[in-house]
Write an enzyme that holds these catalytic residues in place. Structure first.
Site, short mmCIF file in Angstrom:
data_model
loop_
_atom_site.label_atom_id
_atom_site.label_comp_id
_atom_site.label_asym_id
_atom_site.label_seq_id
_atom_site.Cartn_x
_atom_site.Cartn_y
_atom_site.Cartn_z
N ASP A 76 0.83 -1.20 0.00
CA ASP A 76 0.00 0.00 0.00
C ASP A 76 0.87 1.26 0.00
O ASP A 76 1.89 1.33 0.70
CB ASP A 76 -0.88 -0.03 1.27
CG ASP A 76 -1.95 1.04 1.26
OD1 ASP A 76 -2.77 1.03 0.34
OD2 ASP A 76 -1.98 1.87 2.19
N GLU B 111 1.69 -0.27 -4.97
CA GLU B 111 0.74 0.76 -5.40
C GLU B 111 1.53 2.05 -5.51
O GLU B 111 1.98 2.59 -4.49
CB GLU B 111 -0.37 0.90 -4.36
CG GLU B 111 -1.41 1.92 -4.77
CD GLU B 111 -2.16 2.54 -3.60
OE1 GLU B 111 -3.30 2.94 -3.80
OE2 GLU B 111 -1.58 2.65 -2.50
C1 NOJ Z 1 -4.64 2.79 -1.01
C2 NOJ Z 1 -5.74 1.82 -0.75
O1 NOJ Z 1 -6.04 1.13 -1.95
C3 NOJ Z 1 -6.91 2.62 -0.23
O2 NOJ Z 1 -8.07 1.83 -0.12
C4 NOJ Z 1 -6.53 3.24 1.09
O3 NOJ Z 1 -7.57 4.11 1.52
C5 NOJ Z 1 -5.24 4.06 0.99
N1 NOJ Z 1 -4.22 3.38 0.24
C6 NOJ Z 1 -4.68 4.40 2.35
O4 NOJ Z 1 -4.14 3.26 2.96
#
Ligand code: NOJ
Ligand code: CA
Length: 549
Positions: A223, A283
């Site tokens: 993440d 991500e």
């Molecule tokens: C990306 C995640 O996909 C999302 O759902 C989340 O709110 C944020 N990161 C913060 O962790």
């Protein structure tokens, strides 16, 4: 000759996936380079104990469905004990399981069951921030001088926050502690950002990686991998917070994409290298795709999710650019592209592409496109059913984006509504039909139910299953090399691999397109495709896979 979609021919009592399945063929290249990864939003997938919340037992019971579908791996959204402020992305304990979902032995059992079915399990890890209920943050609140305090970003009491940084969920990125200090949270106030300049933070995350890798998981989705480090002087961002369509740019230069973060990925890669066949997928939401690709250099994350398709309108130049630019940028660092058309943060693609019959036809065509491209493909649970974005009444909403924007932004609840399994009351999500699901399921979703779609040979579900089977048989799809071109409203991706070429042709226009071809149609995304000796007539919003002679 055009391929026909194969009906599974099942009775409700004997679901097709109850048959034994063969293990997947051995691959010459690492599995993750061309894997089809199914994203399980755990809370919404299947409820095993009847409390209206999806859990590990429910997921375990549905693994045969995923194996029948033909995916290679599943990525599970956060399963950790959480404060519940952001769908599990506010973690209280990284080496445990939220009791709502089960316990560590359930993860072990899930991994073992999955392995028997030829499936791998990938977990989500959240290193940019913890929950405000995490013991470190609690200790730091109680005592500003304790060692835990330096693991976050605190600033002394003052009238104004330390800088102009904004939370991605709306409002300032700084909130006050009860004793008047400021602390940083680039997401919700319940998600304080960690200070990665404190070495204890890095050590603790390496322990977490090993904890789960020792339990047999095949890797992690990371993440906010473009976060973690912040500008050392916490200087103001040079521009207004206004992320471009594809992610953060220079206007946010002080909060994201600090050079030091790459060392973290090098260390994590080294940890994973000790465990065969594991991988990290990041991500990385940055506007500059070349910067994104740097996160997937050979000694860093194995791959980074490519969100270009997810954010493109139904339009040939936009899709061609999305595909071509990702192939080029990731190609330069030798990483495969990880394609994404849907996830738990964006509106469902049926709705994004226009909704109703048109949106569905486009989503079906987009599925063939996704599964033809070289690299790995991420399929969001429910997209294989053609689910639209659900209407969630304001009073049922849970997403902090909705609340922090004062209701201005709809939030992400509509793509997180539980899966419809059966065309019965409660849509088969919970074992107990009378259980109230954590988000309301629209009554009309019975028509999308898995049980119904397995009996309809032309269903979206069968299209996905058929496409995955054809993909597995043709090295040109998924493992090949590709070029993309457009002609008017027709988009063509030419994929070559294993000495064969397969073209994925998508008609994104309003009129039937005539595509020259001497090849064989392997699969079509919808009805109305006509083939003759030299051409294929492709209705609007339809895609075909053509194997060239
Ligand atoms: C990306 C995640 O996909 C999302 O759902 C989340 O709110 C944020 N990161 C913060 O962790
Ligand atoms: Ca449950």
């Amino acid at each position: 000759m055009s391929a026909r979609l194969v009906a599974a021919g099942t009775a409700a009592a004997q679901q097709p996936w109850s048959r034994p399945v063969a293990p997947p063929a051995t691959q010459e290249q690492p599995w993750w380079r061309s894997a089809v990864v199914y994203q399980v939003y755990l809370r919404s997938f299947a409820d095993g104990n009847g409390d209206g919340i999806g859990d590990l037992a429910g997921l375990r019971a549905r693994l045969p469905y995923l194996s029948w579908l033909g995916v290679d791996a599943l990525w599970i959204n956060p399963h950790y004990p959480s404060g519940g402020a952001d769908g599990g992305y506010d973690v209280v304990d990284y080496r445990a399981v939220d009791p709502e979902y089960g316990d560590v032995s359930d993860v072990e059992a899930l991994v073992a069951d999955a392995r028997r079915l030829g499936l791998r399990v990938v977990l989500d890890v959240v290193p940019n921030h913890t929950s405000d209920r995490h013991p470190w943050f609690q200790a730091a609140l109680a005592d500003p001088d304790c060692p835990e305090a330096s693991r976050y970003h605190f600033a002394p009491p003052s009238e104004e926050p330390p800088n102009n940084w904004r939370s991605l969920f709306g409002g300032p990125a700084w909130s006050r502690t009860p004793d008047g200090r400021w602390y940083l949270h680039l997401f919700a106030p319940e998600q304080p950002d960690l200070n990665w300049r404190d070495p204890v933070v890095a050590e603790d995350f390496e322990r977490t990686l090993r904890f789960w890798l020792d339990r047999g998981v095949s890797g992690f989705r990371v993440d906010v991998a473009y976060g973690l480090y912040k500008d050392a002087g916490l200087r103001d961002n040079p521009g207004e917070y206004s992320p471009t369509l594809f992610g953060h740019g220079p206007e946010q230069a002080m909060t994201w994409n600090q050079p030091e973060v790459h060392d973290v990925w090098r260390r994590w890669r080294a940890v994973c290298d000790e465990y065969p066949d594991t991988m990290l997928v990041g991500e990385v939401c940055l506007a500059d795709l070349d910067e994104v690709a740097l996160y997937s250099r050979p000694d860093e994350l194995h791959q980074s999710l490519s969100f270009r398709l997810l954010k493109s309108a139904w339009d040939t130049p936009a899709f061609a650019e999305a595909i071509g630019s990702a192939l080029e940028a990731f190609g330069r660092v030798g990483a495969p592209v990880s394609w994404v058309l849907g996830n738990h943060d964006k509106d469902r693609m049926v709705t994004r592409f226009g909704g109703g019959g048109t949106g569905l036809a486009r989503a079906r065509a987009a599925a063939l496109l996704l599964l033809s491209l070289p690299g790995s493909a991420y399929v969001y649970a429910g997209d294989e059913l053609g689910l639209p974005q659900a209407h969630v009444p304001d009073e049922a909403k849970q997403d902090p984006i909705f609340f922090r924007s004062g209701g201005e932004r709809a939030g992400r609840d509509g793509c997180r509504v539980p899966m419809p399994w059966n065309a019965t009351t409660g849509v088969g999500f919970s074992r107990d039909r009378s259980a109230k699901p954590w988000l309301p399921v629209p009554a009309e979703w019975k028509r999308h139910a898995v049980s119904r779609q397995t009996r309809e040979s032309g269903s979206v579900l069968h299209l996905y299953r058929q496409a995955l089977a054809v993909r597995a048989e043709h090295p040109a799809l998924g493992t090949g090399e590709a070029t993309v071109s457009t002609r008017g409203h027709v988009l063509t991706v030419r994929c070559t691999g294993g000495g064969r070429t397969v073209r994925c042709v998508v008609n994104m226009g309003a009129d039937t397109a005539l595509v020259r071809s001497r090849g064989r149609v392997l699969l079509e995304s919808g009805p109305g495709v006509h083939t003759s000796a030299r051409s294929v007539a492709l209705p609007p919003d339809t895609a075909v896979w053509i194997a060239e002679d």
